[in-house]
Design an enzyme around this catalytic site. Sequence first.
Site, short mmCIF file in Angstrom:
data_model
loop_
_atom_site.label_atom_id
_atom_site.label_comp_id
_atom_site.label_asym_id
_atom_site.label_seq_id
_atom_site.Cartn_x
_atom_site.Cartn_y
_atom_site.Cartn_z
N ASN A 9 8.17 6.71 5.46
CA ASN A 9 7.97 5.31 5.07
C ASN A 9 9.19 4.90 4.26
O ASN A 9 9.31 5.25 3.10
CB ASN A 9 6.68 5.20 4.23
CG ASN A 9 6.51 3.81 3.63
OD1 ASN A 9 7.19 2.87 4.02
ND2 ASN A 9 5.60 3.70 2.67
N LYS A 11 9.99 2.10 3.15
CA LYS A 11 9.71 0.98 2.24
C LYS A 11 10.82 -0.08 2.38
O LYS A 11 11.34 -0.26 3.47
CB LYS A 11 9.56 1.48 0.80
CG LYS A 11 8.56 2.64 0.72
CD LYS A 11 8.13 2.95 -0.68
CE LYS A 11 7.24 4.19 -0.67
NZ LYS A 11 6.70 4.48 -1.98
N HIS A 95 -1.34 0.83 2.50
CA HIS A 95 -0.53 1.58 1.52
C HIS A 95 -0.86 1.09 0.12
O HIS A 95 -1.11 -0.11 -0.08
CB HIS A 95 0.96 1.39 1.82
CG HIS A 95 1.83 2.32 1.03
ND1 HIS A 95 2.16 2.08 -0.28
CD2 HIS A 95 2.38 3.52 1.34
CE1 HIS A 95 2.90 3.08 -0.73
NE2 HIS A 95 3.06 3.96 0.24
N GLU A 97 0.86 0.41 -2.35
CA GLU A 97 1.71 -0.68 -2.87
C GLU A 97 1.21 -2.03 -2.34
O GLU A 97 1.25 -3.03 -3.05
CB GLU A 97 3.18 -0.42 -2.49
CG GLU A 97 3.75 0.71 -3.34
CD GLU A 97 4.89 1.48 -2.71
OE1 GLU A 97 5.48 1.02 -1.71
OE2 GLU A 97 5.19 2.59 -3.21
N GLU A 167 -3.17 9.53 -0.02
CA GLU A 167 -2.05 9.36 -0.94
C GLU A 167 -2.59 9.03 -2.33
O GLU A 167 -2.88 7.86 -2.63
CB GLU A 167 -1.16 8.20 -0.48
CG GLU A 167 -0.55 8.43 0.89
CD GLU A 167 0.78 7.68 1.02
OE1 GLU A 167 1.79 8.33 1.24
OE2 GLU A 167 0.79 6.45 0.86
N GLY A 173 5.83 8.42 -5.57
CA GLY A 173 7.10 8.06 -6.20
C GLY A 173 7.22 8.52 -7.64
O GLY A 173 8.11 8.08 -8.35
N SER A 212 5.09 12.29 -3.28
CA SER A 212 6.15 13.18 -3.77
C SER A 212 6.26 14.48 -2.98
O SER A 212 6.47 15.54 -3.56
CB SER A 212 5.95 13.45 -5.27
OG SER A 212 6.01 12.22 -6.00
C1 PEP Z 1 4.64 6.74 -0.04
O1 PEP Z 1 5.07 5.70 -0.53
O2 PEP Z 1 3.88 6.68 0.94
C2 PEP Z 1 5.04 7.99 -0.65
C3 PEP Z 1 4.31 9.05 -0.39
O3 PEP Z 1 6.14 7.98 -1.48
P1 PEP Z 1 6.83 9.25 -2.19
O4 PEP Z 1 6.99 10.32 -1.12
O5 PEP Z 1 8.15 8.74 -2.66
O6 PEP Z 1 5.94 9.69 -3.27
#
Ligand code: PEP
Length: 253
Positions: A9, A11, A95, A97, A167, A173, A212
Amino acid sequence: MRGYLVAGNWKMNGSNAANAALVDGILAGAPATDQVELLVCPPFPYLAQVAQMVDGSRVMLGAQNVSVHESGAYTGETAGSMLADVGCSHIIVGHSERRALYGENSDIVAEKFRAAQSAGLTPILCVGETLEEREAGRTERVIDEQLDAALGAAGIAAFASAVIAYEPVWAIGTGMTATPEQAQDVHRHIRARLEAEDAGIAAGIRILYGGSVKGDNAGGLFSNPDIDGGLIGGASLKPADFLAIADAAAALV
Ligand code: PEP
């Protein structure tokens, strides 16, 4: 049997030049096994660019969002049929966000899940709890609410062609990854919730972990029986980082 899916992703990151370098690097180093599928999800303006680059390769293309509508006077929106038209096979919906920053509640996410499927695309339904919810012992209840909204709107049969991404919001992040045990527990819970509706669909669906994930923790996560790959944010922006995660999956097949 399910094989792994490693999905990037991106973003709101990228440019023509940066995407070309990133995709070239991924194409050059993608593991040579069909048990590990790769997917990249660039921002909308670059879908056509990346579609052209991955055409004929084993790397698939996805989008990060979709309109609940099919066409018409919806300024700034993008229909699922348009995403299919430019070569997408997957769409990330729900997601955290989008839930937190753009007011997408579980009912809207469920509509997006349906919109993706009506356009013939595979939705990647993201679910996950905040730190506060985890600490209050509400993780499973939160996941159930998010899952049940899509199940209620689309029905269990729709999950035969869907992906779920667990997630935990506190891990996205932040560099704070869920432990393999924490992740496996929630993945098992999700699969059990689907098993109660249809055991065959529950056994076939891929449940990704996101939060992460890096090359050095991917193997520990992916070796669990209910973790079928990852949804990767930060580490999807450099070929070496993304490929290290793909290689960790390939080492397990
Ligand atoms: C995400 O935004 O779906 C995500 C898992 O980000 P990160 O790997 O940076 O934690």
